[in-house]
Design a protein around this motif. Sequence first.
Motif, PDB file in Angstrom:
ATOM      1  N   SER D  49       0.832  -1.201   0.000  1.00 13.83           N
ATOM      2  CA  SER D  49       0.000   0.000   0.000  1.00 13.83           C
ATOM      3  C   SER D  49       0.862   1.245   0.000  1.00 13.83           C
ATOM      4  O   SER D  49       0.542   2.226  -0.687  1.00 13.83           O
ATOM      5  N   ASP D 185      -5.765  -1.059  -4.606  1.00 10.91           N
ATOM      6  CA  ASP D 185      -5.132  -1.622  -3.415  1.00 10.91           C
ATOM      7  C   ASP D 185      -6.045  -2.670  -2.783  1.00 10.91           C
ATOM      8  O   ASP D 185      -6.940  -2.342  -2.027  1.00 10.91           O
ATOM      9  N   GLU D 186      -5.823  -3.895  -3.105  1.00  7.60           N
ATOM     10  CA  GLU D 186      -6.605  -5.022  -2.590  1.00  7.60           C
ATOM     11  C   GLU D 186      -8.106  -4.778  -2.643  1.00  7.60           C
ATOM     12  O   GLU D 186      -8.795  -4.945  -1.638  1.00  7.60           O
TER      13      GLU D 186
HETATM   14 MG   LIG Z   1      -2.169  -2.542   2.397  1.00  2.77          MG
END
Ligand SMILES: [Mg+2]
Lengths: 320, 364, 505, 332, 325
Positions: D49, D185-186
């Motif tokens: 991240s 991000d995910e």
């Molecule tokens: Mg992360």
Amino acid sequence: MSTQFATLGEGAEVPALPVPKPAADAAPVESPLRLFLRQYAESKIALIGAALLLLLALAALLAPVLASQNPYDLAQLDILDARLPPGSHAAEAGRLYLLGTDEQGRDMLSAMLYGLRISLAIGIVATVAALSLGSTLGLLAAYAGGRLDAFLMRVVDIQLSFPAILLALVLITVLQPGVGNVALALVAVQWAYYARTVRAAALVERKKEYIEAAQGLGLSGARIVFRHLLPNCLPPVIVVAALQVANAIALEATLSFLGIGVPITEPSLGLMIANGQQSLLAGQYWMSVYPGLLLLATILAINLVADQLRDVLNPRLSRQ
Amino acid sequence: MQTSTPLLELRATSKRFVKKADAAARLARLLGAPPAAQTVHAVDRVSLAVKSGEVVGLVGESGCGKSTLGRLAAGLHGLSEGERWWQGENAAALEQRLPRADYRRHMLGIQMVFQDPYASLNPRLRVQQIVGEAPLAHGLVDAGGQEELVAGLLRRVGLDPQLMRRYPHQFSGGQRARIGIARALAVRPRLLICDEAVAALDVSIQAQVINLFMQLREELRLTYLFISHDLGVVRHISDRVLVMYLGRVVESAPAEAIFEAPLHPYTQGLLAEAPKLEVRRKRFVAIRGEIPSPMNPPRGCHFHPRCPQALPRCAEEAPVLAQAGADRWVACHRIDTQAVDAAASYKTGSAGVKNLQGGVTGLC
Amino acid sequence: ACALPAQELRIGLASNPSTVDPHFYNNDAVSAVVSHAYETLVALDPDTRLVPALAASWRAVDDRTWEFKLRDGVKFHDGSSLSAEDVLFSLDRPAAIANSPSSFATYTRSITGKKAIDRLTVQLTTAAPAPLLPNDLTRIFIVSKKAAEKASTDDFNQVKVDAGTGPFRIVKFSPGASVQFARFDDYWGAKPAWTALTLRMLPADAARMSALLSGDVQLVENVQANLVSQFRQNKDLAVFDKVSSRVMFLYTDHRDSSPFVTDKEGRPLAKNPLKDARVRQAISKLIDRKLLAERVLDRLAVPTANIAAPGMFGFNPKLKPEAVDLAGARRLLAEAGYPEGFGLTLFGPNDRYINDEQVVQAIGQMLTRGGIATKVQVSPMSTYVGRASKKELGFGLLGWGVGGGEPSGAMRGLLGAPDKEKGMGATNWSSYASPAFDALLTEALRTVDDRKREQLLQDAAEQALAKDFAIIPLYHQVATWAGRKGIAFVPRVDEFTLAYQVRPD
Amino acid sequence: MTTPTLIVEGLQTRFFTRAGIATAVDEVSFTVDRGQVMGLVGESGSGKSMTGYSMLGLVDAPGRVTGGKVLLTQRDGEVLDLLQLSPRALQAVRGNRVAMIFQDPMMTLNPVLRIGTQMIEAVRAHHRVSAKAARERAAAALAKVGIASPHERLLAYPHQFSGGMRQRVAIAIALLNEPDLIIADEPTTALDVTIQGQILAEMQALCRESGTALIWITHDLSVVAGLADTVSVMYAGRIVEQGPVAEVLERPRHPYTRGLIASAPSRNPRGRPLAQIPGMTPSLLALPPGCAFQARCARADAACRATPPLVRLPERQLRCFHPHSVIAATTA
Amino acid sequence: MLAFVIRRLGQSLLVLFAMSLLVFASVYLIGNPADILISMDADQAERTRLAHAMGLDRSLPLQYAHFLWRALQGDLGQSFVHGVPAVALVFERLPATLELAAVAMAIAMGIGLPLGLWAGLKPESFAGKAIMTGSILGFSLPTFWVGLMLIMVFSVQLGWLPAGGRGPTQELLGLQLSLFSLEGWKHLLLPALNLALFKLALVTRLTRAGTREALTQDYVKFARAKGLSPARVVGVHVLKNIMVPIVTVVALEFGALVAFAAVTETIFAWPGAGKLIIESIGLLDRPVVVAYLLVVVAMFTLLNLLVDIAYSALDPRVRLGDAGA
Ligand SMILES: [Mg+2]
Ligand SMILES: Nc1ncnc2c1ncn2[C@@H]1O[C@H](COP(=O)(O)OP(=O)(O)OP(=O)(O)O)[C@@H](O)[C@H]1O
Ligand SMILES: Nc1ncnc2c1ncn2[C@@H]1O[C@H](COP(=O)(O)OP(=O)(O)OP(=O)(O)O)[C@@H](O)[C@H]1O
Ligand SMILES: [Mg+2]
Ligand code: NI
């Protein structure tokens, strides 16, 4: 399968589950208390607050030793010494009144030490009593749920929808002014906050898996409530409580101002301010200003400590 | 079919979470407000039998009632309906019969291991207390023996016994998971219910913990009810797999069978959606729609609004879990005896499996 | 603005009058305010001597009949003229107000017959000789029958009726805040110097004092005690004072046992030492009244041994304030059988009289030094009075504003042996009962001849205060006012703050 | 060959904490081509991240980007170094040329603002268009991600949406200004498999159509396997292995990548113990000098006390002194 | 929603009932109002008459039953002291208090919110720390003492503002308000400031805490990632979120403000309801005490209700129907 993986894969079957030597090993084992103290000490101003509070508490505790006069003993007071400015000497014995005297000829310094004692005692006793009562009831409500919960929360609602100062006012008027009754009124005013806060915290904690784990392990209800639930619900309340001590002291001062606080012969700081303010316009500032400063310092110190407590005990922050 | 009594058996158990309407709500309803009382059918007449030594996997999407079922099995939730049998005895009857403490000790054989490595350990207790509290409380060990017991348990789960004076926050996620396991093991359980016990762990740690589970199974003859949404994990360690959808079991079969040849359309979709390491540049095609709310589930088969093969009947009538082969059960109107026969022969080879799938789709 | 005659006068009151209906509430704060707009038949001068007001003259026709000649040409604010009808109506009205918290009917109850002889003559008859009727009538305001006949208290408060004859007429009443007046230009007497008058209610000392200092008001009553000397030196301010008719005293329990009297260790005593006159006298001797007056009360007190203030009708000059005499006190205590003293709790209010709680504490100090271990307990007047009137307390500080120009009323309520029929001892918290005193007082109360009556009252005072030490008189309060420079004010014994006695000079 | 949409070179981000300096992102370099998908994988805390945040200047104190270049080639050919831009200029790039999507769909949308408000403001922050036009555009974007009756949905609040729908809204917001690059991000980690499947399908299609480059951050190798063209594997703030997905996943050479893949249950026979990497991820604060993986690595030796350089091989970049040979194939 | 309102109203009735019982008994215990109201001259006959007229000669249960019966008919009795209906008296004084409390609240919000935002956005800066330390002072200083100091400085020393009382009032919607003249504001400023101080500190701290919390949230980061200007991120995304707790606390504290106004009103001779209640307790004017407390509790309840409704307006996630506890 490659040879490299063989070591990984097959090696694992042998009981030697590799015991990780974590980096945490490097750090010394830190008990929550140590951790707490270390985190607390991170703020300078909070340290100053704690030191100040300690000093004040000591002064209050040792008042009988430190004070040159027992301000509560009418026989030791001399009306001839009334309203002497700071630094005056007594009419007869020739003793020094460092911070002056009040309308009764009490040595301000002695009276302030004793007053601090009363103020702190009222603040702490009232808060601790309210905390114990409130958190027990809140915990009970949260854990038992159902009718008991509903009933207790209605009582709390009633209590909270009633302005604190008015409740205290009515209560003390009924009960007669007095240190004990002031404390009692403050308990009556404050317990509901704790009940509600603890209940809310308990409702959150109760859903956490460690409580379920404890239930699954067949532990008794009392054990779960007091050993698992309670310690985890207290931190937020303790912070509130620390602030409430300051609040209780201020409230007591206000009650004294309204003429129904502690007995006039055993003045708290609040009562001294309230009485002394009569003399402000007359330029006899010391009767009100010095106790005011002391009260301010006390409440300030408590607030500083409580503030830092909140930061340190904040569950969100403490995780890291 | 089975000769030995199952270790744990749930018979047509349901769990409903009901928000009761109080007087005010009832009054409001009289005055024409919409009803506020809501019932969540978290688990809807589910039967389950776990044999001694077996690993039963429970899969399904979020909110389908896996955890609730696990808690029912562990006795953490009361049953709204149905019966729970432990080692051949009805738990409710047992509770009536035995003194409280004895009953509790008796039921210690079922333990849970939880998902959240942070929330499942009491942050204010040392590891020694966390692990050693229950054995001490139940008199399985005396105060003097506690430390030794805890040390042994920690060693068994791969932790250094010297760490027992620490607090949970001083451990990593994987270590915490091990502590949680040690805590469960401390009361010598026969059945471990693992609710997403590895979901919160990193891939590399996850493997360590799964290995630990399997090792313990061997060493302690443990039985598992293994709840997870990770199909790969379930497939890896389970003997038998139950698939849940919206409070109901839709399919139950031996692990290999279900992963090779899923019968229920939902299971098929689920398996198809699960990303796999092997597949490259896959074109993702999805099961349509969202998971409905368990507060007002669709009538009939809960899956029918999303089912690519739904029949008109599916919207009306809830299919029951019917046997569809050796140790295979499925709840779908599409599956009839034909398929059952075919399913019975799945072991004949991969061709057979393909046939079966063809057979099932062929019904559409 | 200088060229114009002084226009508006703003006065800061220390009280909070709850109404402007002159007959609703018999309470000094109300009466003082109402006095600006309403007048009585007989008035009190600043020294509380009777002077003619709406009645130009009065006389006792016989023992039981009083005749009042009304002033001619008096106009009410509503334009009508004063006549006997109005007077008769005004005498009847108080009794007609059922929910009065303290009724003026007390003062009219002795009247059994009333008649208008002519337009300006009224005759009142009483069942028994009523020498005090003119004094009582200083309390009853005369209202215009025409205006007030159908008016309720609420109408008065909302200034829907304007029924007085006074030099000002009420313009607006804002409860808890102020009363506004305008000058009544048809007033029969000397016209006030102010065209407008505002009485602001500022009970908090600090607010009232700072209002004066900042010029918000030109005159305040009840100067905060510890500011008096400072104000006297302030060249922008002028201080006015007057020994007030309010007497402060300690009442002592004459019963066989008293709840808060103990031995020195706090254990209950079998016998009540306060029952012994020697003990009471000893207490009186232990109290340094001069010190109280000078140090605790900032000289706003005049030591006394009387109930009537000096100069007032009934004042007994023979009674001299007891001097401090520690040895004498000890001797008396020893004689009474308490050589080591005993324990007491002294009660008092903390929100009523000048420096009341300090006075109580100081007396506590003095008694403690004299061997009587004294605890002190103060509380707001409301709770204090509640307990005291149930006779739960036994020993406490009380003040009495001797109204109506003579002390007979105070003596009857305070010292008469409690007797409901005769209306005696209604406030006799000491439970003092002396046939000798009662006889003197009863005689006085039916003696119309002023000289004789005064003598009887003086004798009665001597009996109760100097022989029996029934109560322990301490001092008379000194009432104070302060005004901005350029204001002249005539202070009054009855503590009333009357704007028409304020003059620019 | 056109210039890549994104070139990251030597990106470094550090956290200056009381307990010490943590290098969360260390010497990270990679490129992403137009229309390509790069998977960025690694375990929790490995700095995935932070890499994303660093590129967009979203690192909060006490963190700071301490070095590197982030070169963005816009569709019109203009090249910007995002790290050199003024706050204002960067603001103009964010959400416009480079969009980001976050992990938790429950948290990324402001709960007290309507979906419409949140979409319209994203348009109007970058384009001078009327509110009406912005609304149309928002509705169109919602429709594109498969949300029915988009106009009504604009009036809804986030809590009225399910997790999957919220994540679609977030994607729609990212698409609003037709960015050159999306950093995701995910975005599907919190979602169910069936919903994840839907979203992956949509993203794939959208990138193909629009030529937007995509960085897909995830800890799940299997998602990358299906979606990405290239993959970068991060460990303790550094990229340890990088290359085309097929190459890296089939023939991992870094011991960590290899261990990661091997520990996946599907790579192991059913019921047998999984291959596992011993130990656990080190704390960034107490990182030993040299290769961060050495403590857990079977192949580590004294050489690993020095930091391995990023070795560029054909079809592969590696940060290891002792990489596995290419021949070691999959275990399955 | 409807159920919620019904539940709340039901609870309130319960509260009102409990309250009246409590106050009734309390005042009865304190003493006999007749003793304190009546003139000292009064004889026993007059005392008896008064006790009877006020109904005080009956037993407590009878008195209460009588009160309740009248209350159900909407009559809370007449003030002993003022001789007018107690409720009317309270309502006559309430506007002054509400005006004071509202202005105080406005001051607290108007100053506290920006200060709190500032301190929250820049917690490490000198200003941020100074604001927080200052807010502790605001918490610590007893109201009455500050009030006195304000008077000393601004009225006595500087002579800028009047020391007490209320300025000229004008009627608006049936309320007597002093907001329409300079003189009115001059009178209002000091007491309002005095009353506001504590809340000011509270709002500042709440805002700061809320801001710091919100800044760590993903949606703020997402808003920044969308390329919004810092002003919009703070002004819309952060502010709207922190308004939820602030509005709750503030509205509830408004009730406390009204209650605490008693002290300020006493110091500044502000003719409001707070002063009335203090005087009424002092004079044991039971109908007024009861009426005041009932009105205040009713107001509290209403405020609570409004807060909850405002809450659901500010935070769309909140659904009133299921607020069980
Ligand atoms: Mg992360
Ligand atoms: N205590 C409770 N009160 C009300 N509803 C509940 C409660 N516990 C669970 N539910 C509801 O029951 C349903 C099933 O929940 P459960 O936790 O069993 O799902 P799950 O399959 O474990 O999901 P996940 O994968 O998210 O853990 C959910 O819709 C949930 O909202
Ligand atoms: N405020 C901070 N102070 C100190 N270190 C921080 C801070 N925020 C992040 N870090 C560090 O930065 C590192 C990288 O974090 P990052 O969020 O990028 O990890 P990630 O790979 O995205 O993990 P995850 O999969 O859990 O999201 C972490 O190890 C963390 O310790
Ligand atoms: Mg679950
Ligand atoms: Ni509720």
